[in-house]
Design a protein around this motif. Structure first.
Motif, PDB file in Angstrom:
ATOM      1  N   ASP A 247      33.284  31.157  53.021  1.00 20.13           N
ATOM      2  CA  ASP A 247      34.200  30.700  51.980  1.00 20.13           C
ATOM      3  C   ASP A 247      35.344  29.891  52.581  1.00 20.13           C
ATOM      4  OD1 ASP A 247      35.171  30.501  49.407  1.00 20.13           O
ATOM      5  OD2 ASP A 247      36.293  32.375  49.504  1.00 20.13           O
ATOM      6  N   LEU A 248      35.871  28.958  51.788  1.00 17.29           N
ATOM      7  CA  LEU A 248      37.060  28.173  52.134  1.00 17.29           C
ATOM      8  C   LEU A 248      36.923  27.445  53.478  1.00 17.29           C
ATOM      9  CD1 LEU A 248      39.941  30.554  50.939  1.00 17.29           C
ATOM     10  CD2 LEU A 248      38.927  28.617  49.730  1.00 17.29           C
ATOM     11  N   THR A 249      35.731  26.920  53.750  1.00 18.22           N
ATOM     12  CA  THR A 249      35.594  26.087  54.949  1.00 18.22           C
ATOM     13  C   THR A 249      36.348  24.772  54.780  1.00 18.22           C
ATOM     14  OG1 THR A 249      33.642  24.890  54.188  1.00 18.22           O
ATOM     15  CG2 THR A 249      33.271  27.026  55.276  1.00 18.22           C
ATOM     16  N   ARG A 250      36.573  24.389  53.517  1.00 14.53           N
ATOM     17  CA  ARG A 250      37.240  23.147  53.116  1.00 14.53           C
ATOM     18  C   ARG A 250      36.366  21.922  53.289  1.00 14.53           C
ATOM     19  NH1 ARG A 250      40.281  26.061  50.190  1.00 14.53           N
ATOM     20  NH2 ARG A 250      40.192  24.056  49.143  1.00 14.53           N
ATOM     21  N   PHE A 251      35.283  22.032  54.033  1.00 11.46           N
ATOM     22  CA  PHE A 251      34.419  20.877  54.234  1.00 11.46           C
ATOM     23  C   PHE A 251      32.954  21.235  53.933  1.00 11.46           C
ATOM     24  CE2 PHE A 251      38.169  19.731  56.650  1.00 11.46           C
ATOM     25  CZ  PHE A 251      38.385  18.446  56.179  1.00 11.46           C
ATOM     26  N   ASP A 252      32.779  21.830  52.759  1.00 10.28           N
ATOM     27  CA  ASP A 252      31.455  22.000  52.187  1.00 10.28           C
ATOM     28  C   ASP A 252      31.648  22.167  50.687  1.00 10.28           C
ATOM     29  OD1 ASP A 252      32.354  24.605  51.823  1.00 10.28           O
ATOM     30  OD2 ASP A 252      30.464  25.526  52.411  1.00 10.28           O
ATOM     31  N   CYS A 253      30.566  22.318  49.957  1.00  8.19           N
ATOM     32  CA  CYS A 253      30.640  22.526  48.509  1.00  8.19           C
ATOM     33  C   CYS A 253      29.904  23.812  48.169  1.00  8.19           C
ATOM     34  CB  CYS A 253      30.034  21.344  47.749  1.00  8.19           C
ATOM     35  SG  CYS A 253      30.996  19.818  47.872  1.00  8.19           S
ATOM     36  N   GLN A 254      30.650  24.888  47.968  1.00 10.53           N
ATOM     37  CA  GLN A 254      30.067  26.167  47.612  1.00 10.53           C
ATOM     38  C   GLN A 254      29.606  26.149  46.147  1.00 10.53           C
ATOM     39  OE1 GLN A 254      29.637  29.237  49.433  1.00 10.53           O
ATOM     40  NE2 GLN A 254      29.821  27.793  51.137  1.00 10.53           N
ATOM     41  N   PRO A 255      28.626  26.962  45.783  1.00 11.57           N
ATOM     42  CA  PRO A 255      28.097  26.911  44.415  1.00 11.57           C
ATOM     43  C   PRO A 255      28.999  27.544  43.356  1.00 11.57           C
ATOM     44  CG  PRO A 255      26.948  28.589  45.698  1.00 11.57           C
ATOM     45  CD  PRO A 255      27.816  27.834  46.663  1.00 11.57           C
ATOM     46  N   LEU A 256      29.760  28.577  43.699  1.00 16.14           N
ATOM     47  CA  LEU A 256      30.491  29.318  42.673  1.00 16.14           C
ATOM     48  C   LEU A 256      31.516  28.463  41.916  1.00 16.14           C
ATOM     49  CD1 LEU A 256      30.993  32.824  44.351  1.00 16.14           C
ATOM     50  CD2 LEU A 256      29.292  32.126  42.653  1.00 16.14           C
ATOM     51  N   PRO A 257      32.307  27.602  42.583  1.00 17.55           N
ATOM     52  CA  PRO A 257      33.237  26.763  41.813  1.00 17.55           C
ATOM     53  C   PRO A 257      32.532  25.865  40.807  1.00 17.55           C
ATOM     54  CG  PRO A 257      33.845  26.762  44.125  1.00 17.55           C
ATOM     55  CD  PRO A 257      32.504  27.422  44.031  1.00 17.55           C
ATOM     56  N   GLY A 258      31.423  25.277  41.206  1.00 12.24           N
ATOM     57  CA  GLY A 258      30.686  24.419  40.282  1.00 12.24           C
ATOM     58  C   GLY A 258      30.123  25.190  39.108  1.00 12.24           C
ATOM     59  N   LEU A 259      29.658  26.400  39.381  1.00 11.52           N
ATOM     60  CA  LEU A 259      29.094  27.220  38.308  1.00 11.52           C
ATOM     61  C   LEU A 259      30.171  27.665  37.319  1.00 11.52           C
ATOM     62  CD1 LEU A 259      26.637  29.381  40.438  1.00 11.52           C
ATOM     63  CD2 LEU A 259      26.013  27.646  38.738  1.00 11.52           C
ATOM     64  N   LEU A 260      31.353  28.038  37.841  1.00 12.74           N
ATOM     65  CA  LEU A 260      32.434  28.447  36.947  1.00 12.74           C
ATOM     66  C   LEU A 260      32.946  27.255  36.142  1.00 12.74           C
ATOM     67  CD1 LEU A 260      34.331  30.519  35.792  1.00 12.74           C
ATOM     68  CD2 LEU A 260      35.813  30.225  37.790  1.00 12.74           C
TER      69      LEU A 260
ATOM     70  N   SER B 159      39.607  27.700  44.348  1.00 13.91           N
ATOM     71  CA  SER B 159      38.139  27.806  44.356  1.00 13.91           C
ATOM     72  C   SER B 159      37.612  28.871  45.314  1.00 13.91           C
ATOM     73  CB  SER B 159      37.491  26.457  44.701  1.00 13.91           C
ATOM     74  OG  SER B 159      37.839  25.471  43.758  1.00 13.91           O
ATOM     75  N   ASN B 160      38.462  29.839  45.724  1.00 12.53           N
ATOM     76  CA  ASN B 160      37.954  30.871  46.631  1.00 12.53           C
ATOM     77  C   ASN B 160      36.893  31.718  45.929  1.00 12.53           C
ATOM     78  OD1 ASN B 160      39.145  33.726  45.864  1.00 12.53           O
ATOM     79  ND2 ASN B 160      40.809  32.240  45.557  1.00 12.53           N
ATOM     80  N   ALA B 161      35.990  32.256  46.719  1.00 14.05           N
ATOM     81  CA  ALA B 161      34.795  32.916  46.172  1.00 14.05           C
ATOM     82  C   ALA B 161      35.136  34.114  45.292  1.00 14.05           C
ATOM     83  CB  ALA B 161      33.880  33.345  47.315  1.00 14.05           C
ATOM     84  N   GLN B 162      36.153  34.891  45.676  1.00 13.39           N
ATOM     85  CA  GLN B 162      36.498  36.074  44.891  1.00 13.39           C
ATOM     86  C   GLN B 162      36.995  35.679  43.496  1.00 13.39           C
ATOM     87  OE1 GLN B 162      37.714  35.679  48.135  1.00 13.39           O
ATOM     88  NE2 GLN B 162      36.051  36.944  48.947  1.00 13.39           N
ATOM     89  N   ALA B 163      37.871  34.664  43.419  1.00 12.73           N
ATOM     90  CA  ALA B 163      38.374  34.211  42.124  1.00 12.73           C
ATOM     91  C   ALA B 163      37.262  33.633  41.272  1.00 12.73           C
ATOM     92  CB  ALA B 163      39.481  33.176  42.324  1.00 12.73           C
ATOM     93  N   MET B 164      36.381  32.863  41.878  1.00 13.98           N
ATOM     94  CA  MET B 164      35.279  32.258  41.128  1.00 13.98           C
ATOM     95  C   MET B 164      34.322  33.327  40.605  1.00 13.98           C
ATOM     96  SD  MET B 164      36.088  29.012  41.304  1.00 13.98           S
ATOM     97  CE  MET B 164      37.754  29.696  41.175  1.00 13.98           C
ATOM     98  N   ALA B 165      34.039  34.339  41.423  1.00 12.28           N
ATOM     99  CA  ALA B 165      33.157  35.420  40.989  1.00 12.28           C
ATOM    100  C   ALA B 165      33.787  36.192  39.841  1.00 12.28           C
ATOM    101  CB  ALA B 165      32.858  36.355  42.157  1.00 12.28           C
ATOM    102  N   ALA B 166      35.086  36.459  39.941  1.00 12.27           N
ATOM    103  CA  ALA B 166      35.777  37.160  38.859  1.00 12.27           C
ATOM    104  C   ALA B 166      35.709  36.351  37.570  1.00 12.27           C
ATOM    105  CB  ALA B 166      37.231  37.432  39.252  1.00 12.27           C
ATOM    106  N   GLY B 167      35.968  35.050  37.664  1.00 11.61           N
ATOM    107  CA  GLY B 167      35.932  34.197  36.485  1.00 11.61           C
ATOM    108  C   GLY B 167      34.559  34.155  35.841  1.00 11.61           C
ATOM    109  N   LEU B 168      33.523  34.039  36.654  1.00 12.66           N
ATOM    110  CA  LEU B 168      32.165  34.028  36.118  1.00 12.66           C
ATOM    111  C   LEU B 168      31.824  35.353  35.433  1.00 12.66           C
ATOM    112  CD1 LEU B 168      30.397  32.186  39.047  1.00 12.66           C
ATOM    113  CD2 LEU B 168      30.360  31.435  36.665  1.00 12.66           C
ATOM    114  N   ALA B 169      32.263  36.455  36.034  1.00 13.62           N
ATOM    115  CA  ALA B 169      32.007  37.763  35.437  1.00 13.62           C
ATOM    116  C   ALA B 169      32.751  37.911  34.114  1.00 13.62           C
ATOM    117  CB  ALA B 169      32.412  38.871  36.411  1.00 13.62           C
ATOM    118  N   VAL B 170      33.995  37.430  34.069  1.00  8.14           N
ATOM    119  CA  VAL B 170      34.780  37.500  32.832  1.00  8.14           C
ATOM    120  C   VAL B 170      34.069  36.761  31.710  1.00  8.14           C
ATOM    121  CG1 VAL B 170      36.887  36.651  31.723  1.00  8.14           C
ATOM    122  CG2 VAL B 170      37.030  37.881  33.896  1.00  8.14           C
ATOM    123  N   LEU B 171      33.622  35.543  31.969  1.00  8.52           N
ATOM    124  CA  LEU B 171      32.962  34.760  30.920  1.00  8.52           C
ATOM    125  C   LEU B 171      31.656  35.410  30.480  1.00  8.52           C
ATOM    126  CD1 LEU B 171      33.589  31.104  32.149  1.00  8.52           C
ATOM    127  CD2 LEU B 171      34.903  32.455  30.510  1.00  8.52           C
TER     128      LEU B 171
END
Length: 464
Positions: free
Chosen positions: A95-108, A307-319
């Motif tokens: 998470d937070l490498t800053r130089f890649d595109c993780q899936p969770l932000p895009g999904l949220l 866009s950190n993974a924990q926040a994105m996972a929480a947001g996806l779970a909430v929705l």
């Protein structure tokens, strides 16, 4: 060989030092917070929480009608959100490498945008005020104009940019100079038209329902304001940090008015699931493409923890929970029931003037009574400090009925109810019964409630 490295035992730390909570705040944090809590008798020690309830060490339950200022939309410790956070931690993502595109932000982002199909892109930050800051920057850059309009009594955050569009003088005092922004009365299209005529307005930021006082924008205002703004090449910014994600009985509060399609939209609070801070600024494609116009500008606006993974996972779970448990429909249904039952009391109590709001965002306003005895007591409170009567209601709701509420702003005789969106008829019954008992006591003209009022008067005079 046994591992001798020192560890960290959170449970032990809380057991050993947890009783020092108020002293620690007094010494090391905002020292006025424990002072205020002690004065009001709000200095409770809550041991645990679940859903819409807290429990103290004696096992007494407290009904939460505040939801952490709206953060706890699903209540506390929803099992689906908890599990999502366990899962994302156990996954050990890069998470937070800053130089890649993780899936969770895009999904949220995809899930959020599905609820506002006229919007195209999302920026993730860490709070509501950050979401507003991003919207202000994006509006100014995309339009090439410097000035943002906001409404009297608005609350959009407390960082310098968002403070510039904060309609409460008490928050602004001492922090000037702020950005070149201008207030207009909520619903005043003539004032909006006049300011737009100056040619330097980037946009108008507005809460569809203001948190302070729980005032809804007048019918037709948002749609007409949007048309005016677009004719002057300015944008409409909807601040849905508190009203969004089902609070008002629709997914977003602006959706109560047909034809309204904000150019920028700010959300936060309930998206966190009550666990991981998150804010989101949704916007139209042309705005984002102007801000991020080249690779040289790829980081022109960013956030270290965005866009950190924990926040994105929480947001996806909430929705996901909101969809599965039909939270928006419950907010509309339960909110209508609560508002109707409270409104039925207006004719019964002369101190109770109005009940308003939408969904589970409800304002209860008190005002000057007609009878001589109550009027003299009311005048005493008003002379010391406006807002003391509402505080007199909030305190016994907690002390005698174990219900947590809030006054809806400084110097306001309004209580705001923003409970978790998962409450139902039992919680409505409990609140209405307790509120009726408190109002009965207030109108008796005697008792502990008015004794406490005199204490508040002395405290208000001492603080001058």
């Amino acid at each position: 060989m046994k591992d001798e490295r020192p560890g960290f035992d959170l449970a032990r730390l809380l057991e050993e030092r947890g009783t020092e909570r108020y002293e620690l705040h007094t010494r090391h944090l905002n020292h006025q917070l424990p002072r205020m809590l002690h004065t009001l008798g709000f200095d409770k020690v809550y041991e645990r929480a679940e859903g819409a309830y807290f429990w103290d060490a004696e096992g007494n339950d407290y009904l939460d009608m505040l939801a952490g200022f709206g953060v706890m939309g699903l209540g506390r410790h929803h099992p689906v959100v908890r599990q999502a956070l366990h899962d994302v931690l156990d996954a050990s993502l890069a998470d937070l490498t800053r130089f890649d595109c993780q899936p969770l932000p895009g999904l949220l982002a995809e899930r959020l945008l599905a609820h506002s199909p006229h919007l195209d892109r999302v920026f993730f930050g860490n709070s509501g005020t950050e979401a507003v800051e991003a919207a202000l920057k994006f509006a100014r850059y995309a339009t090439g104009k410097p000035r943002i309009l906001y409404c009297d009594h608005a609350f959009h955050g407390l960082t310098t940019g968002s403070l510039s569009v904060n309609g409460e003088r008490g928050f602004r005092d001492g922090f000037a100079p702020l950005l070149p922004d201008t207030a207009i009365p909520l619903g005043d299209l003539d004032a909006l038209r006049r300011e737009l005529g100056r040619g330097d307005v980037a946009g108008l930021i507005v809460e569809p329902i203001q948190g302070k006082g729980v005032h809804a924008s007048p019918p037709g205002f948002l749609r007409e304001a949007q048309d005016l703004l677009h004719r002057h090449k300015a944008v409409l910014i909807a601040d849905e940090v508190q009203t969004g994600l089902g609070r008002t009985g629709d997914f977003y509060a602006y959706q109560h008015e047909e034809g309204v399609e904000p150019d920028l939209l700010c959300v936060a609070k309930a998206l966190s699931g009550g666990y991981v801070p998150v804010g989101a600024t949704l916007g139209k494609d042309w705005i984002f493409k102007r801000v991020y116009s080249s690779m040289d500008r790829v980081l022109v606006h960013s956030a270290s923890f965005g866009s950190n993974a924990q926040a994105m996972a929480a947001g996806l779970a909430v929705l996901a929970v909101m969809e599965q448990e039909e939270t928006v429909a419950n907010a509309r249904r339960t909110g209508d029931l609560l508002r109707e039952r409270l409104a039925a009391l207006v004719g019964r109590y002369e101190l109770l003037h109005e009940v308003r709001g939408r969904g589970l965002m409800i304002g209860i306003e008190f005002g000057r009574p007609s009878s001589l005895g109550l009027r003299s007591r009311w005048t005493m409170l008003q002379a010391a400090r406006k807002g003391l009567f509402a505080q007199m209601v909030v305190v016994p709701l907690l002390q005698r009925h174990r219900i947590l509420t809030q006054v809806s702003g400084d110097h306001l005789e309004v209580i705001k109810l923003i409970p978790p969106l998962v409450i139902g008829e039992p919680e409505v019954d409990r609140f209405v019964t307790a509120f009726t008992a408190v109002m009965d006591d207030a109108h008796s003209g005697s008792g502990l409630m008015w004794d406490f009022g005199r204490t508040l008067v002395k405290q208000a005079v001492a603080n001058r």
